[in-house]
Design an enzyme around this catalytic site. Sequence first.
Site, PDB file in Angstrom:
ATOM      1  N   LYS A 276      -1.517   1.094   1.203  1.00 34.41           N
ATOM      2  CA  LYS A 276      -1.925   0.616   2.296  1.00 34.41           C
ATOM      3  C   LYS A 276      -3.151   1.272   3.028  1.00 34.41           C
ATOM      4  CE  LYS A 276      -0.829  -2.334   6.132  1.00 34.41           C
ATOM      5  NZ  LYS A 276       0.278  -3.142   6.405  1.00 34.41           N
TER       6      LYS A 276
HETATM    7  N1  GLU Z   1       2.771  -8.526  11.427  1.00 30.99           N
HETATM    8  C1  GLU Z   1       3.180  -8.507  10.070  1.00 30.99           C
HETATM    9  C2  GLU Z   1       2.466  -7.657   9.044  1.00 30.99           C
HETATM   10  O1  GLU Z   1       1.193  -7.666   9.472  1.00 30.99           O
HETATM   11  C3  GLU Z   1       3.322  -9.949   9.608  1.00 30.99           C
HETATM   12  C4  GLU Z   1       4.169 -10.310   8.547  1.00 30.99           C
HETATM   13  C5  GLU Z   1       4.517 -11.909   8.661  1.00 30.99           C
HETATM   14  O2  GLU Z   1       3.398 -12.413   8.252  1.00 30.99           O
HETATM   15  O3  GLU Z   1       5.286 -12.479   9.120  1.00 30.99           O
HETATM   16  O4  GLU Z   1       2.858  -7.213   8.203  1.00 30.99           O
END
Ligand code: GLU
Length: 504
Positions: A276
Amino acid sequence: MCLRGIHKLDMRKRPRRNGVKMKIRTRYAPSPTGKMHVGNLRSALYEFLIAKHEGGDFMLRIEDTDQGRYVEGATEIIYRTLEKAGLKHDEGPDKDGGYGPYVQSERIKTGIYMKYARELIEKGEAYYCFCDKERLSSLKTEVVEGKEITIYDKHCLSLSKEEVEANLAAGKPYVIRQNNPAEGTTTFHDELYGDITVENAELDDMILIKSDGFPTYNFANVVDDHTMDITHVVRGNEYLSSSPKYTRLYEAFGWEPPKYVHLPLVTDENHKKLAKRGGSASFEDLLEQGFVTEAIVNFIALLGWSPESNREIFTLDELIREFDYHRISKSPTVFDLVKLRWMNGEYIKGMDFDTYYEMAEPYLKKTLSRELDLKKIAAMVKTRIEVFPDIAEMVDFFEELPEYDTAMYTHKKMKTNEQSSLEVLTEVLPLLEAQEDYSNDALYAVLAGYVEKKGCKNGYVMWPVRTAVSGRQTTPAGATEIMEVLGKEESLKRIRKGIALLNK
Ligand code: GLU
């Protein structure tokens, strides 16, 4: 079995709430923690495509409850990326659609998470936990998805109502935990993975509200998706193992869960998870590496999804028409840079010249400082490059004749060698010196005339001339096109140099 048929049927069975068919509503819910990785962009793209395929709404929600991971500027990257990629959101922090606020840190202020957490406490589905760090660190831990989590022993579940009240009145720090039963099973449904059933005893009493009053992702995603009428959730399959706990929350509230689509892992060529924070796989880094937005989006669409046909090149509108999430594969998908390069090359070939030139010009100017017809050079390489930085090594010989080995004059198929090349160059030199018109056509006519008189094959002449004027085995254009760009003086200089080298 025709998956397409199922898809249509399924879409007709739109999610209902209180018996009323719901409009398709998807959300992209990024946490502003850094660059926008291809995996993130893929979730956003698929959410967008599911919504737009059905004329639904695509929403943006910023999930910034984990303040420790917040990165300055990351929200701007999200906006920039969505806009550049053409994934226009219908609702979001900057576009109110009646479901706001769209930023979780702002939603907290409305008291929404506390309200629902208290509702769960009332129902016996959650409880206050006052355990301090010391006590928690003495508990058993388990490694889940690479993270060490504490298996909470439900110690605070046994506190009486009075004890809880007293602790709260005394201002004792607390968290609110989900209360999972020790018996029975919970079944979670994913559109790709099907039903996943787990023993409730395996579900830890995860934290819903943290001691700072912020909800965890685990709680906020359920409350938000429900209250924002989300019908389809697309996210990475790292969330799959927690999903039964979300099902329990939906059941506890008596809410209908959205449809879930968990996406396969994206790996590098060595089948390792794409890092990432590695950088190279972020959308903006790919742009910087000379990839074209449309090619990146097209490539990302195919990271796990495949259309019914073997076709690989799709515009965003075509993707909207074709996209069927039932055709997403469950197996990990490789981020194949060779394929992305190929696809990018196809997009460059298909560009209209002006758009292409606008993008190519900075790369040409970086390599070429002499006065040259850059548009002509750009046209020569348009069908040959895969990414814009490829331009440099294809055209740098225009700037300066590279050092080269005279062995290059020998070409079996052209039936040339150093001796024949010396003869040809020596004989064409006076013709080219006498020539005033250095356009490609005129130069070609001069050399063709010489070929005819000599009674040899074209290549027997063109090969040595091209070698002399470029110093390269492969060039983006033929001898006379190169000379047209170089002009008379430079062309002659290079041919004389070739003669001198061959004479040595
Ligand atoms: N905020 C989460 C992330 O960025 C999102 C996951 C989701 O889409 O539910 O990984």
